[in-house]
Enzyme design. Structure first.
Site, PDB file in Angstrom:
ATOM      1  N   ASP A 190      -5.946   2.190  -7.032  1.00  0.00           N
ATOM      2  CA  ASP A 190      -5.108   1.038  -6.690  1.00  0.00           C
ATOM      3  C   ASP A 190      -3.783   1.159  -7.431  1.00  0.00           C
ATOM      4  O   ASP A 190      -3.585   0.571  -8.490  1.00  0.00           O
ATOM      5  CB  ASP A 190      -5.831  -0.258  -7.065  1.00  0.00           C
ATOM      6  CG  ASP A 190      -5.167  -1.477  -6.455  1.00  0.00           C
ATOM      7  OD1 ASP A 190      -4.169  -1.320  -5.723  1.00  0.00           O
ATOM      8  OD2 ASP A 190      -5.658  -2.599  -6.698  1.00  0.00           O
ATOM      9  N   ALA A 191      -2.881   1.977  -6.868  1.00  0.00           N
ATOM     10  CA  ALA A 191      -1.588   2.223  -7.499  1.00  0.00           C
ATOM     11  C   ALA A 191      -0.430   1.615  -6.710  1.00  0.00           C
ATOM     12  O   ALA A 191       0.678   1.528  -7.218  1.00  0.00           O
ATOM     13  CB  ALA A 191      -1.358   3.724  -7.667  1.00  0.00           C
ATOM     14  N   LYS A 192      -0.695   1.225  -5.451  1.00  0.00           N
ATOM     15  CA  LYS A 192       0.305   0.575  -4.592  1.00  0.00           C
ATOM     16  C   LYS A 192       1.637   1.314  -4.602  1.00  0.00           C
ATOM     17  O   LYS A 192       2.705   0.714  -4.729  1.00  0.00           O
ATOM     18  CB  LYS A 192       0.500  -0.882  -4.990  1.00  0.00           C
ATOM     19  CG  LYS A 192      -0.764  -1.727  -4.858  1.00  0.00           C
ATOM     20  CD  LYS A 192      -0.514  -3.174  -5.208  1.00  0.00           C
ATOM     21  CE  LYS A 192      -1.769  -4.013  -5.062  1.00  0.00           C
ATOM     22  NZ  LYS A 192      -2.810  -3.697  -6.060  1.00  0.00           N
ATOM     23  N   ARG A 193       1.592   2.631  -4.440  1.00  0.00           N
ATOM     24  CA  ARG A 193       2.804   3.427  -4.472  1.00  0.00           C
ATOM     25  C   ARG A 193       3.589   3.285  -3.173  1.00  0.00           C
ATOM     26  O   ARG A 193       3.024   3.142  -2.094  1.00  0.00           O
ATOM     27  CB  ARG A 193       2.469   4.904  -4.717  1.00  0.00           C
ATOM     28  CG  ARG A 193       1.903   5.192  -6.104  1.00  0.00           C
ATOM     29  CD  ARG A 193       2.885   4.777  -7.189  1.00  0.00           C
ATOM     30  NE  ARG A 193       2.477   5.251  -8.513  1.00  0.00           N
ATOM     31  CZ  ARG A 193       2.033   4.481  -9.490  1.00  0.00           C
ATOM     32  NH1 ARG A 193       1.908   3.191  -9.295  1.00  0.00           N
ATOM     33  NH2 ARG A 193       1.709   5.000 -10.667  1.00  0.00           N
TER      34      ARG A 193
END
EC number: 4.1.1.23
Length: 314
Positions: free
Chosen positions: A115-118
């Site tokens: 869950d890094a939402k890049r």
């Protein structure tokens, strides 16, 4: 590369191997939900939880916390979702703890969603994709959360590498934070034409357009595509109000807010409709609060999986 506003042609996701398997992320994720229940356990080692577990707010504490969650909860969830921010705040040692967490889950045969939402453009997005989606990268999980709000074409490097390696993406679509509708419910201007509305005769919300991107990428996939959507379980009638077609998207849906966070069977049926069987409930603090005792953690994960199965599968 496609232009920003035009969903690309669907890649052949079902033929993309990853680490020795011929099955796409969508196929593996669907099988994991069937076997373990539609539950994704978030690994969120924030300071208050570390303190409650008697662990220091250090990279070593984060690593210990995470490995305990993998061991106790991994066998009872469809996937684990480490939140990258809680590792990054401890610098390089924290990143190493994230690598160790992903390696432990991989060794245990548990799917992971980083869950890094890049989200970025061009070579920068390609670099993020290389970090989180490339075979052999120590930061690569089975899927990655991405931010599509720089334009759908900006996601192409991640979508292409995910397809090549059999991994998945989860696109932010309809989030439950109060600020989300300002952007996600906005209607595209005429220059943001849909692929199925070249003259711009109809307007479409940003969220619906994001879902149409997933639909294009998932068109050739069965039983489930590998490009998923993040849709909050507590968004109520926002799916219908924003014109989001979750059925056509053929996407796995990651849904924070199921169960203890407020959304029960009736609310889920109203929110997700015929796509409810593709939803995976994402839960973190309600399970992690049961720790540090491993038996209590396992019990909390099993109970959450049962609750999610009852709410989402009937």
């Amino acid at each position: 590369m496609t232009s920003p506003g035009t969903p690309p042609a669907a890649p052949a996701q079902e033929q993309a191997p990853t680490q020795g398997t011929a099955f796409s992320f969508g196929t593996r994720f669907a099988a994991a939900m069937d076997e373990h229940g539609p539950l994704c356990v978030g690994i969120d080692p924030h300071a208050a939880l570390l303190d409650a577990w008697g662990l220091p707010d250090t990279a070593a504490g984060v690593r210990e916390f995470s490995l305990r969650v993998v061991e106790a909860c991994g066998p009872h969830a469809a996937a684990l979702k480490p939140q990258a921010a809680f590792y990054e705040r401890h610098g390089s040692a924290g990143i190493a703890a994230l690598e160790d967490t992903l390696a432990a889950a991989r060794a245990a045969g548990v799917l992971t969603i980083v869950d890094a939402k890049r989200g970025d453009i061009g070579s920068t997005m390609a670099a993020y994709a290389d970090a989180y989606l490339r075979d052999g990268s120590p930061l690569a999980g089975d899927a990655l959360t991405v931010n599509p709000f720089l334009g759908l074409g900006s996601l192409d490097p991640a979508a292409e590498l995910a397809a090549d390696t059999g991994r998945g993406l989860f696109l932010l679509c309809l989030t439950s934070n109060k600020e989300g509708p300002d952007v996600q419910h906005a209607r595209l201007a005429r220059h943001g034409r849909r692929h199925d509305d070249p003259d711009g005769a109809q307007q479409v919300t940003v969220a619906a357009y994001i879902a149409s991107y997933a639909a294009a990428l998932n068109a050739l996939s069965s039983p489930l595509g590998s490009v998923g959507l993040v849709v909050g379980a507590t968004v109520g009638d926002a799916v219908a109000a924003a014109g989001v077609d979750l059925v056509a998207a053929n996407a796995p849906i990651l849904a924070p807010g199921v169960g203890a966070q407020g959304a029960g069977a009736a609310e889920l049926a109203a929110t997700f409709g015929e796509a409810r069987g593709r939803v995976c409930a994402s839960s973190s603090r309600s399970i992690l609060a049961a720790g540090p005792d491993a038996t209590a953690l396992r019990a909390a994960a099993c109970a959450a999986a049962d609750d999610a199965r009852h709410a989402l599968r009937g």
